[in-house]
Design a protein around this motif. Sequence first.
Motif, PDB file in Angstrom:
ATOM      1  N   VAL A   1       0.846  -1.189   0.000  1.00 18.41           N
ATOM      2  CA  VAL A   1       0.000   0.000   0.000  1.00 18.41           C
ATOM      3  C   VAL A   1       0.882   1.240   0.000  1.00 18.41           C
ATOM      4  O   VAL A   1       1.800   1.354   0.806  1.00 18.41           O
ATOM      5  N   GLY A   2       0.615   2.161  -0.898  1.00 16.95           N
ATOM      6  CA  GLY A   2       1.365   3.411  -0.927  1.00 16.95           C
ATOM      7  C   GLY A   2       2.711   3.295  -1.626  1.00 16.95           C
ATOM      8  O   GLY A   2       3.456   4.264  -1.686  1.00 16.95           O
ATOM      9  N   GLU A   3       3.021   2.141  -2.141  1.00 16.28           N
ATOM     10  CA  GLU A   3       4.318   1.986  -2.806  1.00 16.28           C
ATOM     11  C   GLU A   3       4.181   2.407  -4.270  1.00 16.28           C
ATOM     12  O   GLU A   3       3.290   1.952  -4.979  1.00 16.28           O
ATOM     13  N   GLY A   4       5.034   3.299  -4.685  1.00 14.63           N
ATOM     14  CA  GLY A   4       4.970   3.774  -6.062  1.00 14.63           C
ATOM     15  C   GLY A   4       5.493   2.731  -7.029  1.00 14.63           C
ATOM     16  O   GLY A   4       6.204   1.801  -6.633  1.00 14.63           O
ATOM     17  N   PRO A   5       5.165   2.877  -8.319  1.00 12.56           N
ATOM     18  CA  PRO A   5       5.551   1.866  -9.307  1.00 12.56           C
ATOM     19  C   PRO A   5       7.069   1.675  -9.386  1.00 12.56           C
ATOM     20  O   PRO A   5       7.545   0.544  -9.513  1.00 12.56           O
ATOM     21  N   LYS A   6       7.781   2.763  -9.282  1.00 13.08           N
ATOM     22  CA  LYS A   6       9.222   2.638  -9.457  1.00 13.08           C
ATOM     23  C   LYS A   6       9.863   1.938  -8.265  1.00 13.08           C
ATOM     24  O   LYS A   6      10.697   1.050  -8.418  1.00 13.08           O
ATOM     25  N   ASP A   7       9.444   2.339  -7.064  1.00 11.23           N
ATOM     26  CA  ASP A   7       9.945   1.677  -5.871  1.00 11.23           C
ATOM     27  C   ASP A   7       9.657   0.196  -5.930  1.00 11.23           C
ATOM     28  O   ASP A   7      10.475  -0.641  -5.567  1.00 11.23           O
ATOM     29  N   PHE A   8       8.460  -0.103  -6.424  1.00 10.79           N
ATOM     30  CA  PHE A   8       8.031  -1.484  -6.527  1.00 10.79           C
ATOM     31  C   PHE A   8       8.967  -2.250  -7.465  1.00 10.79           C
ATOM     32  O   PHE A   8       9.485  -3.321  -7.129  1.00 10.79           O
ATOM     33  N   ALA A   9       9.182  -1.663  -8.630  1.00  5.90           N
ATOM     34  CA  ALA A   9      10.036  -2.322  -9.610  1.00  5.90           C
ATOM     35  C   ALA A   9      11.443  -2.515  -9.048  1.00  5.90           C
ATOM     36  O   ALA A   9      12.066  -3.565  -9.225  1.00  5.90           O
ATOM     37  N   LEU A  10      11.929  -1.500  -8.311  1.00  2.47           N
ATOM     38  CA  LEU A  10      13.275  -1.612  -7.741  1.00  2.47           C
ATOM     39  C   LEU A  10      13.332  -2.719  -6.705  1.00  2.47           C
ATOM     40  O   LEU A  10      14.308  -3.454  -6.604  1.00  2.47           O
ATOM     41  N   ARG A  11      12.267  -2.856  -5.967  1.00  2.00           N
ATOM     42  CA  ARG A  11      12.230  -3.900  -4.942  1.00  2.00           C
ATOM     43  C   ARG A  11      12.255  -5.279  -5.602  1.00  2.00           C
ATOM     44  O   ARG A  11      12.970  -6.188  -5.178  1.00  2.00           O
ATOM     45  N   VAL A  12      11.440  -5.396  -6.648  1.00  2.00           N
ATOM     46  CA  VAL A  12      11.412  -6.674  -7.364  1.00  2.00           C
ATOM     47  C   VAL A  12      12.798  -6.951  -7.942  1.00  2.00           C
ATOM     48  O   VAL A  12      13.319  -8.067  -7.866  1.00  2.00           O
ATOM     49  N   ASN A  13      13.382  -5.897  -8.468  1.00  2.00           N
ATOM     50  CA  ASN A  13      14.695  -6.032  -9.093  1.00  2.00           C
ATOM     51  C   ASN A  13      15.730  -6.535  -8.095  1.00  2.00           C
ATOM     52  O   ASN A  13      16.598  -7.351  -8.417  1.00  2.00           O
ATOM     53  N   ALA A  14      15.607  -6.041  -6.853  1.00  2.00           N
ATOM     54  CA  ALA A  14      16.574  -6.440  -5.845  1.00  2.00           C
ATOM     55  C   ALA A  14      16.470  -7.926  -5.531  1.00  2.00           C
ATOM     56  O   ALA A  14      17.441  -8.547  -5.115  1.00  2.00           O
ATOM     57  N   GLU A  15      15.279  -8.483  -5.732  1.00  2.00           N
ATOM     58  CA  GLU A  15      15.104  -9.885  -5.366  1.00  2.00           C
ATOM     59  C   GLU A  15      15.265 -10.814  -6.557  1.00  2.00           C
ATOM     60  O   GLU A  15      15.618 -11.969  -6.420  1.00  2.00           O
ATOM     61  N   ASN A  16      14.908 -10.309  -7.709  1.00  2.00           N
ATOM     62  CA  ASN A  16      14.906 -11.187  -8.878  1.00  2.00           C
ATOM     63  C   ASN A  16      15.381 -10.381 -10.086  1.00  2.00           C
ATOM     64  O   ASN A  16      14.640  -9.581 -10.644  1.00  2.00           O
ATOM     65  N   ASP A  17      16.615 -10.596 -10.463  1.00  2.00           N
ATOM     66  CA  ASP A  17      17.240  -9.769 -11.488  1.00  2.00           C
ATOM     67  C   ASP A  17      16.526  -9.811 -12.831  1.00  2.00           C
ATOM     68  O   ASP A  17      16.189  -8.774 -13.401  1.00  2.00           O
TER      69      ASP A  17
END
Lengths: 677, 300
Positions: free
Chosen positions: A622-638
């Motif tokens: 909740v409240g997470e912007g698209p870019k932050d989200f993508a960066l988070r995913v990126n950190a876990e799964n290249d």
Amino acid sequence: MDSPAVSRYATLWLLVAQVMVALPVLEVLPIVVLPLLVLTLMWRALIWFGRGSWPSDLLRRLLVALSLVLIITSSGWQFSLELAVTFLVTGYALKMLEMKTRRDALVIAYIGFFVVGAGVIYSQSLMQALYQLLCLGVLVAAIHAMYSPTQSASASLSIKGSLRFTGLILLQALPLTLALFIFVPRLGPLWAVPWPEGEAKTGLSDTMQPGDVARLSQSYELAFRAQFTGSVPPASERYWRTLVLDQYDGERWWQSDLIRLLNQFPGEIDDERDWQGRLPVIDGWWQVQPGQYNYEVLLEPNGRQWLPVLGMAALSVPETTVLRTLRLEADKPVFERRLYQPAQQSVVAQTITMPSWLLALNKSLPDNGNAQSRILAQQLFAESGRDPVTMGRRVMDYFNQEPFYYTLSPPLMEQNEVDQFLFVHRKGFCEHYASSFVFMMRSVGIPARIVTGYLGGEFLPEEKVIRVLQRDAHAWAEIWVEGQGWIRFDPTAAVAPERIDLGIDHMIEQGGLLQGQIPLAYRLGQTGFFKSVRQGWERLEYRWQKTVVQYQQEKQQSFMKELFGTSSFYWQQIGVLGALLALFLMLFGVFALFHRPALNPHQKLWLRLERKLVARGFERQVGEGPKDFALRVNAENDALGAQLLSIVDLYIRSVYSGRVKVDKPLLDQLSKMIKQL
Amino acid sequence: MNSTLQNSLDALSGVIRGKDRELRLALCCMLARGHLLIEDLPGMGKTALALSLARLLGLEYQRIQFTSDLLPADILGVSIFDRASSEFQFKPGPVFSQLLLADEINRASPRTQSALLEAMEERQVTIEGQGRSLPEPFVVIATQNPLTQQGTFPLPESQMDRFLMCIPMGYPDTDSEKAILRGEAGRFLVSQLGQSVTPKQFLLMQQEVNNVHASDLLLDYVLRLLKATREEGYFAVGLSPRAGLALLQAARAWAYIDGRDYLIPEDIQAVFVPVATHRLTMQKQGISPGELLARINAMA
């Protein structure tokens, strides 16, 4: 987290609500508690005005202890409904003295709802219901005020806003309220608070002494209402049979009870079937046939068991018994307003010969006293050829021809009452006439008894309702004629026929009664404009009572039966409740659907992307912007992240930049990328 | 990422270790033409930050150490009678600089504080009836000790509004602190910092920030955030429209540092806490403003 403070504005609403909510139940509270309530209220008001300080912890404890002592001592150490209500109201008041946060305020508001509920126990009139609706409104407004922004433009504006909001929310609650009212099963309470004992209200009692009925005729309380379908009996036939008094000790009349009878007639009474403190019915005592009048009675609660019926009671209805004296008795004392429909039969013949003990009972008189009356009775009996009916008429004639007066305030007659009445004073109310009539009958060996009940009532033609007040109470007589049964004689008719035809009010207005003070309010309501207003209100009130208040288990079942045919009642209810729930869920769904903000094509694509990512184990917070989200995913799964980053890049550029032209190719590209993910 | 600015930030983090976010916020604040309030205990690197920023941007730099007996004239300047020319000559005070470091601003008396704050808002000062405009760019970095310390005059709420952002420095993490102890980072490095942006470039950048596009969706987002602070009952007074403008401008600068010419929601989230914290008065103790703001952020 700590609950926020309560604004002054909300506190004001709560204070107003408290006064309004507590008013209807004040009369049942013990007097000693009232100063306490006023004190706490004033204290809280002082705090509101900024002139008082909050009570200290110790003081609060003392107040609680004091009120506990007051309540318990004033209750006489007995747990009763009043005690419970007193606790509730006192707690409601005291809690105000420690109301600092919104949480406290909410608790207080909810207690308020309970107090409103407690008020319903004591009165279910239409006026009360409207008032309670108002109370509910104020409580809802108080809750609304707790959640309003703290700084309002102006007080009047916010009051208007609160009222509007409250009206709206109550309206919104209406459909659900109606549905719940109609369909929710009426379950018995899981626990019960004892009803106030010995709190029989005004009304006929099972003993009668001279003056009892006259005293009752000062009461303007409603006794019951009867609604007719079809023909309505004329005034002269509105004899509402209520109690039959067959025991007499020279002063007092009362209803026989078995213990006394067993002592009185040892070995004679063999029929003790179904003895529950009353005499049982013996089959075949009387014959019935379809009667002329079809009606139902709405009896006000009086704490007694008698149920008035027109004429003689013939057949019992559920939860009642017809007694040997041809009157209807409820199985339990009536503590709640009760609706019943007497059987549509009338007694045509009372065929059986009475057992000798019962004949003896209805002939019995004290051995001595009233010698003059006995002589007069013998004389009249001889004149009438020793025929019971002729004798009855002869006595009526005697009352009619001699200078007898009908009065509410007869002189005091102490010894030999009947003699005094018949030969000295000759002024009396209906019970004097009935009593001396039965005395004379019995003294010549004719079985006779006194019947008390109501005579007359106000007729409201629009609803075909007869309203009978306590002041319509009346007493008359019955004599037993072999082969014909009990025959009614009303000696009052011989003295004051207008009483029968025109009612008690007429008697008082005409000065036919020596004493008569009618309250101004009551008199106003009898004429002209006020009469029509009053009768209109009473019609509404009757409908309210019949359709809403009396909508109990039985009516609910029959209503459901009409709706759904004859299958099992409980399954029906479960089905209906389920259907309602489904309906509301559906409405909610539709509401949610139509109130969703319109989505643009990007957002639709984005939601698709999110669903896809949830399946891969990545959920946007909740409240997470698209870019932050993508960066988070990126950190876990290249691998996934890299794809996602490019999608998000395209997405945010097309949604937020305002410079990329949003057209179909771009959307297609985005959609393709999402698909490939 | 804007490469020039990124380089500056890299250089800065050499001096102040482990505070990348704070550094970026400070730069962002200056880009948005806002004044910065740094709030923390003494010895956390507040002054080092201000010094480094001044050097990096090549700004003309003045520093005032606020004390309780500081007078407005000590900041603004005075006219002195020059005997040679027989007239009064104005000696400008430290406020006439491009970057002013107001150290421990809450130690000065309110009268002195307000003199500075007025200059900050108007970007000009009036002395002896004559208005004198301040140089461009004009940025104030003020530091403040937490109010619980003795001998402080808390800034009034209305004055707090003059600062675009309020950043707490916070303790450095273990690694960074170790680096400081080892002598690999610290204030002594400030003098070795080179200038990476000229004041003229910096002014240009400030103008470019204004051109960062904010889409309608994001304006709605800002509105919802403002509304949440006004309605949820957490605060005595919600954010003002001016605070909303500040929030938007700061977010623009943030996006600009990122090298974008449009806003995304993350920009707003990044600057919301520093922009809003010092403008709000908590109604209840027991929860830090940051936590609460993060919660509102999640709700909106």
